[in-house]
Enzyme design. Structure first.
Site, PDB file in Angstrom:
ATOM      1  N   LYS A   7       4.325  -6.133  -2.043  1.00  0.00           N
ATOM      2  CA  LYS A   7       4.086  -4.926  -2.707  1.00  0.00           C
ATOM      3  C   LYS A   7       5.269  -4.073  -2.899  1.00  0.00           C
ATOM      4  O   LYS A   7       6.180  -4.383  -2.189  1.00  0.00           O
ATOM      5  CB  LYS A   7       3.241  -4.029  -1.653  1.00  0.00           C
ATOM      6  CG  LYS A   7       2.684  -2.437  -2.190  1.00  0.00           C
ATOM      7  CD  LYS A   7       1.676  -1.726  -1.141  1.00  0.00           C
ATOM      8  CE  LYS A   7       1.258  -0.654  -2.173  1.00  0.00           C
ATOM      9  NZ  LYS A   7       0.467   0.078  -1.056  1.00  0.00           N
TER      10      LYS A   7
ATOM     11  N   SER B 278      -4.179   1.787  -2.753  1.00  0.00           N
ATOM     12  CA  SER B 278      -2.902   1.704  -3.629  1.00  0.00           C
ATOM     13  C   SER B 278      -2.512   0.163  -3.657  1.00  0.00           C
ATOM     14  O   SER B 278      -1.718  -0.145  -4.825  1.00  0.00           O
ATOM     15  CB  SER B 278      -1.665   2.666  -3.032  1.00  0.00           C
ATOM     16  OG  SER B 278      -1.398   2.135  -1.972  1.00  0.00           O
TER      17      SER B 278
ATOM     18  N   SER C  83      -5.299   1.971   1.689  1.00  0.00           N
ATOM     19  CA  SER C  83      -4.794   0.917   0.701  1.00  0.00           C
ATOM     20  C   SER C  83      -4.571  -0.398   0.830  1.00  0.00           C
ATOM     21  O   SER C  83      -4.309  -1.384  -0.148  1.00  0.00           O
ATOM     22  CB  SER C  83      -3.159   1.479   0.418  1.00  0.00           C
ATOM     23  OG  SER C  83      -3.368   2.776  -0.305  1.00  0.00           O
TER      24      SER C  83
HETATM   25  N1  GLN Z   1      -6.476   6.847  -1.423  1.00  0.00           N
HETATM   26  C1  GLN Z   1      -5.513   7.319  -0.223  1.00  0.00           C
HETATM   27  C2  GLN Z   1      -4.486   8.251  -0.801  1.00  0.00           C
HETATM   28  O1  GLN Z   1      -4.645   8.404  -1.956  1.00  0.00           O
HETATM   29  C3  GLN Z   1      -4.901   6.257   0.494  1.00  0.00           C
HETATM   30  C4  GLN Z   1      -3.656   5.396  -0.102  1.00  0.00           C
HETATM   31  C5  GLN Z   1      -2.937   4.652   0.876  1.00  0.00           C
HETATM   32  O2  GLN Z   1      -3.273   4.249   1.984  1.00  0.00           O
HETATM   33  N2  GLN Z   1      -1.783   4.533   0.742  1.00  0.00           N
HETATM   34  O3  GLN Z   1      -3.915   8.732   0.113  1.00  0.00           O
END
Ligand code: GLN
Length: 492
Positions: free
Chosen positions: A79, A154, A178
């Site tokens: 990532k 994400s 995410s």
């Molecule tokens: N969708 C969640 C957010 O926008 C989680 C994102 C994540 O786990 N990085 O914060």
């Protein structure tokens, strides 16, 4: 061999050890697939063929000399939130579009020690803020199951790359879902470890008390291999816990589903917006686990309504503090011709950060400001403790807790969810981060549009082996994790 991408991690390891193919052949095979197929999926931000082939040759030499590890020569995608020495690390943001890290994140360094070959860096929502990967400065990644749908976020690039067989496994990070939600949207297995299990050193911070790296792959077995690389204490991360990591591969059969008590939170299955197909598939998977000997126990998680508001105060508050470092001075994007220092800060940040990131910085700064700190941030921290206690109480009577990973399957790209609608989609994942617990997503079928559905299992602290083991046994008895999107079946 034209179907190397169909092999599991164990099969790749055995094939390399038995000289059925070399790491160079394997790496070239993946690079070719990326070149041909990723034009449609757009999972990679940066592909690093030269470095990958050099690492593959080094891996092959190690194999010859008899010094190889289990994973020496197996390719991986990282990532783009993990710093990679000499290779661009962007966190999906314009503000880091020109950033080349002078060091490796611990996770990346451990991968190198294990002999992994880095294929490149994969796309993500900007600074990991989002659930669709659409907020990336580099454009949206597509869901391999339906290219007009999002892969989730994400870690959408990680999920899409694995689901399209453009990497055998990938690293992800999970601040509020995410890893689990994109794994769910793309039909993969993904593990969010206990907070402190995987080092955050060199992992660009979103919300430091919630962020945790973990593996994303087709199966629990594949995840266990990557988890063996990622987990462990790191004295460069003060929140890394000094508890020995397990051998997750050796423990894959360590927990019996027979007699396993699975908690079913009443509140979770009555959430408005829970899709009927998602509910049905998750219930069928629980029935299967019951047939395999598990006991389903109804439990109460009374704090469910507080998850979204609590997370969306704490995460932006920490983000607003963490993102102060991007000021146009030390590294990253700098606006042109600033008239003075204030103008430099203002314009570098306004031009460098996208709208979702700016929104969160504003919310977070507001929640932390002197007049509102007690009313919002401190209050949210208190509620966070109650959420944790709710889980700990549940774990007095059950071994794991079951939930969907997301209330729906993958959204259409550009479905233009308003921010609050998008935040509500995180209902099943964010409490796990607030409590610091581990949880896993496993694919359990499809909705009426042939989009994958995921089951989430939440465990008590340090129960990664147990979660991987339960999913491994479910995957021995079912074949959802072996299903491939049409695009992954394409040969190149
Ligand atoms: N969708 C969640 C957010 O926008 C989680 C994102 C994540 O786990 N990085 O914060």
């Amino acid at each position: 061999m034209t179907d190397l991408h169909r092999l599991s991690i164990r099969e790749l390891s055995e094939g390399l050890a038995g000289s059925k193919f070399s790491s160079r052949e394997l790496t070239e095979h993946y690079l070719k697939r990326i070149e041909k197929i990723d034009t449609q999926v757009q999972s990679y931000v940066t592909v690093t063929p030269e470095q990958a082939l050099a690492q593959a040759d080094a891996a092959d030499a190690l194999r010859k000399s008899g010094m190889a590890n289990v994973l020496t020569g197996v390719p991986v995608a990282h990532k783009d939130i993990f710093c990679t020495q000499g290779i661009k690390t962007t966190a999906g943001s314009k503000i880091l579009d020109n950033f080349i890290s002078p060091y490796d994140a611990t996770v990346v360094a451990k991968g190198k020690v294990a002999g992994l070959v880095t294929l490149g860096k994969v796309n993500m929502d900007e600074f990991a803020m989002g659930s669709t990967s659409e907020s990336s400065y580099f454009g949206a990644t597509k869901n391999p199951w339906a290219l007009d749908h999002v892969p989730g976020g994400s870690s959408g690039g990680s999920a899409a790359a694995v689901a399209a067989d453009l990497a055998p496994f990938a690293t992800g990070t999970d601040t509020g879902g995410s890893i689990r939600q994109p794994a769910s949207f793309c039909g993969l297995t993904g593990l969010k470890p206990t907070y402190g299990r995987v080092s955050r050193f060199g992992m660009i911070a979103y919300a430091s008390s919630l962020d945790q790296g973990g593996p994303m792959a087709r199966s629990a077995e594949d995840c266990a291999y990557l988890m063996n690389v990622m987990a462990g204490h790191d004295n460069r991360d003060s929140t890394s816990v000094n508890v020995d990591a397990d051998d997750y591969v050796a423990n894959l059969n360590g927990t019996s589903v027979k007699g396993l008590r699975i908690g079913i939170p009443k509140q979770y299955f009555n959430v408005a917006g829970l899709d009927a197909d998602v509910k049905a598939r998750v219930e069928e998977s629980l029935k299967k686990l019951e047939d395999m000997g598990a006991t389903l126990v109804e439990i109460d998680l009374n704090m469910t309504d507080a998850y979204v508001p609590t997370y969306y105060l704490i995460a932006p508050a920490e983000a607003s503090s963490n993102l102060q470092r991007f000021d146009g001075v030390r590294y990253g994007y700098r606006c042109e011709n600033p008239v003075d220092l204030t103008d430099l800060y203002k314009r570098s940040r306004s031009e460098g950060f996208g709208p979702e990131v700016q929104r969160r910085i504003l919310i977070g700064t507001y929640a932390l400001s002197a007049g509102y700190y007690d009313a919002y941030y401190v209050k949210a921290q208190k509620v966070r403790r109650l959420i944790q206690q709710d889980f700990l109480k549940a774990f007095e009577s059950v071994d794991v807790i079951a939930a969907p990973s997301a209330p729906t399957t993958a959204y259409k790209i550009g479905a233009s969810l308003d921010p609050v609608e998008m935040y509500l989609g995180d209902i099943y994942t964010i409490a796990v981060n607030l409590a610091g617990l581990p949880a896993i997503n496993a694919p359990v079928g499809f909705d009426k549009d042939q989009l994958p559905v995921g089951l989430q299992l939440i465990g008590n602290y340090w129960s990664e082996s147990q979660l991987l083991s339960v999913v491994h046994q479910y995957q021995q008895a079912t074949d959802w994790h072996t299903k491939r999107a049409a695009i992954a079946e394409e040969t190149v």
